[in-house]
Design a protein around this motif. Structure first.
Motif, PDB file in Angstrom:
ATOM      1  N   LYS A   4      -7.409  81.222  67.558  1.00  0.00           N
ATOM      2  CA  LYS A   4      -7.732  79.802  67.717  1.00  0.00           C
ATOM      3  C   LYS A   4      -8.978  79.428  66.916  1.00  0.00           C
ATOM      4  CE  LYS A   4      -8.681  76.276  71.115  1.00  0.00           C
ATOM      5  NZ  LYS A   4      -8.937  75.967  72.511  1.00  0.00           N
ATOM      6  N   GLU A   5     -10.007  80.280  66.950  1.00  0.00           N
ATOM      7  CA  GLU A   5     -11.232  79.997  66.191  1.00  0.00           C
ATOM      8  C   GLU A   5     -10.982  80.091  64.690  1.00  0.00           C
ATOM      9  OE1 GLU A   5     -11.262  82.206  68.783  1.00  0.00           O
ATOM     10  OE2 GLU A   5     -12.241  80.888  70.221  1.00  0.00           O
ATOM     11  N   ILE A   7      -8.159  79.310  63.137  1.00  0.00           N
ATOM     12  CA  ILE A   7      -7.377  78.157  62.692  1.00  0.00           C
ATOM     13  C   ILE A   7      -8.154  76.844  62.848  1.00  0.00           C
ATOM     14  CG2 ILE A   7      -5.298  76.798  63.138  1.00  0.00           C
ATOM     15  CD1 ILE A   7      -3.898  79.406  63.842  1.00  0.00           C
ATOM     16  N   PHE A   8      -8.760  76.622  64.016  1.00  0.00           N
ATOM     17  CA  PHE A   8      -9.376  75.326  64.309  1.00  0.00           C
ATOM     18  C   PHE A   8     -10.896  75.311  64.196  1.00  0.00           C
ATOM     19  CE2 PHE A   8      -5.391  75.228  66.763  1.00  0.00           C
ATOM     20  CZ  PHE A   8      -4.802  74.160  66.138  1.00  0.00           C
ATOM     21  N   GLY A   9     -11.540  76.437  64.105  1.00  0.00           N
ATOM     22  CA  GLY A   9     -12.984  76.480  64.050  1.00  0.00           C
ATOM     23  C   GLY A   9     -13.571  76.777  65.417  1.00  0.00           C
ATOM     24  N   GLU A  10     -14.818  77.159  65.436  1.00  0.00           N
ATOM     25  CA  GLU A  10     -15.465  77.556  66.677  1.00  0.00           C
ATOM     26  C   GLU A  10     -16.063  76.350  67.390  1.00  0.00           C
ATOM     27  OE1 GLU A  10     -18.268  80.662  66.056  1.00  0.00           O
ATOM     28  OE2 GLU A  10     -16.848  81.887  64.973  1.00  0.00           O
ATOM     29  N   GLY A  11     -15.837  76.269  68.687  1.00  0.00           N
ATOM     30  CA  GLY A  11     -16.461  75.246  69.515  1.00  0.00           C
ATOM     31  C   GLY A  11     -16.033  73.842  69.146  1.00  0.00           C
ATOM     32  N   GLU A  12     -16.926  72.915  69.373  1.00  0.00           N
ATOM     33  CA  GLU A  12     -16.676  71.495  69.100  1.00  0.00           C
ATOM     34  C   GLU A  12     -17.317  71.066  67.785  1.00  0.00           C
ATOM     35  OE1 GLU A  12     -14.784  69.586  71.087  1.00  0.00           O
ATOM     36  OE2 GLU A  12     -14.438  71.379  72.293  1.00  0.00           O
ATOM     37  N   GLY A  13     -17.525  72.003  66.867  1.00  0.00           N
ATOM     38  CA  GLY A  13     -18.262  71.721  65.645  1.00  0.00           C
ATOM     39  C   GLY A  13     -17.551  70.816  64.658  1.00  0.00           C
ATOM     40  N   TYR A  14     -16.217  70.838  64.651  1.00  0.00           N
ATOM     41  CA  TYR A  14     -15.476  70.076  63.651  1.00  0.00           C
ATOM     42  C   TYR A  14     -14.844  68.852  64.278  1.00  0.00           C
ATOM     43  CZ  TYR A  14     -16.123  73.957  60.529  1.00  0.00           C
ATOM     44  OH  TYR A  14     -16.676  74.900  59.741  1.00  0.00           O
ATOM     45  N   ASP A  15     -15.193  67.690  63.776  1.00  0.00           N
ATOM     46  CA  ASP A  15     -14.603  66.435  64.204  1.00  0.00           C
ATOM     47  C   ASP A  15     -13.563  66.063  63.148  1.00  0.00           C
ATOM     48  OD1 ASP A  15     -13.989  64.019  65.300  1.00  0.00           O
ATOM     49  OD2 ASP A  15     -15.891  63.062  64.779  1.00  0.00           O
ATOM     50  N   TYR A  16     -12.304  66.458  63.389  1.00  0.00           N
ATOM     51  CA  TYR A  16     -11.265  66.267  62.381  1.00  0.00           C
ATOM     52  C   TYR A  16     -10.976  64.792  62.115  1.00  0.00           C
ATOM     53  CZ  TYR A  16     -10.326  71.219  62.315  1.00  0.00           C
ATOM     54  OH  TYR A  16     -10.445  72.560  62.146  1.00  0.00           O
ATOM     55  N   PRO A  37     -23.323  74.115  57.621  1.00  0.00           N
ATOM     56  CA  PRO A  37     -24.076  75.088  56.817  1.00  0.00           C
ATOM     57  C   PRO A  37     -23.283  75.568  55.611  1.00  0.00           C
ATOM     58  CG  PRO A  37     -24.130  75.676  59.141  1.00  0.00           C
ATOM     59  CD  PRO A  37     -23.168  74.542  59.006  1.00  0.00           C
ATOM     60  N   ILE A  38     -23.982  75.984  54.571  1.00  0.00           N
ATOM     61  CA  ILE A  38     -23.346  76.414  53.332  1.00  0.00           C
ATOM     62  C   ILE A  38     -22.513  77.671  53.523  1.00  0.00           C
ATOM     63  CG2 ILE A  38     -23.787  77.287  51.002  1.00  0.00           C
ATOM     64  CD1 ILE A  38     -26.201  75.443  50.908  1.00  0.00           C
ATOM     65  N   ASP A  39     -23.026  78.642  54.244  1.00  0.00           N
ATOM     66  CA  ASP A  39     -22.346  79.925  54.359  1.00  0.00           C
ATOM     67  C   ASP A  39     -21.382  80.004  55.532  1.00  0.00           C
ATOM     68  OD1 ASP A  39     -23.705  80.837  52.136  1.00  0.00           O
ATOM     69  OD2 ASP A  39     -25.397  81.570  53.323  1.00  0.00           O
ATOM     70  N   GLU A  40     -21.142  78.917  56.208  1.00  0.00           N
ATOM     71  CA  GLU A  40     -20.218  78.935  57.338  1.00  0.00           C
ATOM     72  C   GLU A  40     -18.782  78.969  56.829  1.00  0.00           C
ATOM     73  OE1 GLU A  40     -18.919  76.071  61.032  1.00  0.00           O
ATOM     74  OE2 GLU A  40     -20.841  75.779  60.076  1.00  0.00           O
ATOM     75  N   PRO A  41     -17.962  79.900  57.317  1.00  0.00           N
ATOM     76  CA  PRO A  41     -16.566  79.938  56.875  1.00  0.00           C
ATOM     77  C   PRO A  41     -15.788  78.757  57.443  1.00  0.00           C
ATOM     78  CG  PRO A  41     -16.949  81.604  58.550  1.00  0.00           C
ATOM     79  CD  PRO A  41     -18.283  80.990  58.227  1.00  0.00           C
ATOM     80  N   LEU A  42     -14.981  78.114  56.603  1.00  0.00           N
ATOM     81  CA  LEU A  42     -14.191  76.968  57.045  1.00  0.00           C
ATOM     82  C   LEU A  42     -12.968  77.444  57.822  1.00  0.00           C
ATOM     83  CD1 LEU A  42     -14.143  74.663  53.919  1.00  0.00           C
ATOM     84  CD2 LEU A  42     -15.397  74.315  56.022  1.00  0.00           C
TER      85      LEU A  42
END
Length: 103
Positions: A4-5, A7-16, A37-42
């Motif tokens: 799940k992390e 595919i969708f990212g960790e936590g509530e960080g991404y507001d699609y 952040p720059i080094d955060e994997p999408l």
């Protein structure tokens, strides 16, 4: 990191919704856009959606100019010559491919 992390990212960080909807300059924003952040994997879903959007923009920008030129200047306007339009579009795609290989 689970599936799940991935595919969708960790936590509530991404507001699609905010990432995919246009921001209108005259409309007041409810909340400011987040910067990541720059080094955060999408996440995989975000990468696929944005990559598909980029591919459509590239192909559309490559096909539209030869289509417009063939339609309104060289091709006799009321009578369409589809073969000539197709030739222009294919020539633009081949030229772009050759330019990409040379580059």
């Amino acid at each position: 990191m689970g599936i799940k992390e991935l595919i969708f990212g960790e936590g509530e960080g991404y507001d699609y919704g905010a990432l995919c909807m246009p921001s209108l300059p005259w409309k007041k924003q409810r909340h400011p856009m987040k910067f990541y952040p720059i080094d955060e994997p999408l996440p995989l879903l975000l990468s696929l959606v944005m990559g598909l959007q980029h591919a459509f923009a590239m192909v559309g920008g490559l096909i539209t100019p030869p289509y417009v030129v063939a339609k309104f200047s060289i091709d006799s306007f009321p009578f369409a010559k589809v073969e000539l339009q197709q030739y222009f579009i294919v020539a633009a795609l081949i030229t772009s491919g050759i330019g990409t290989i040379i580059n």
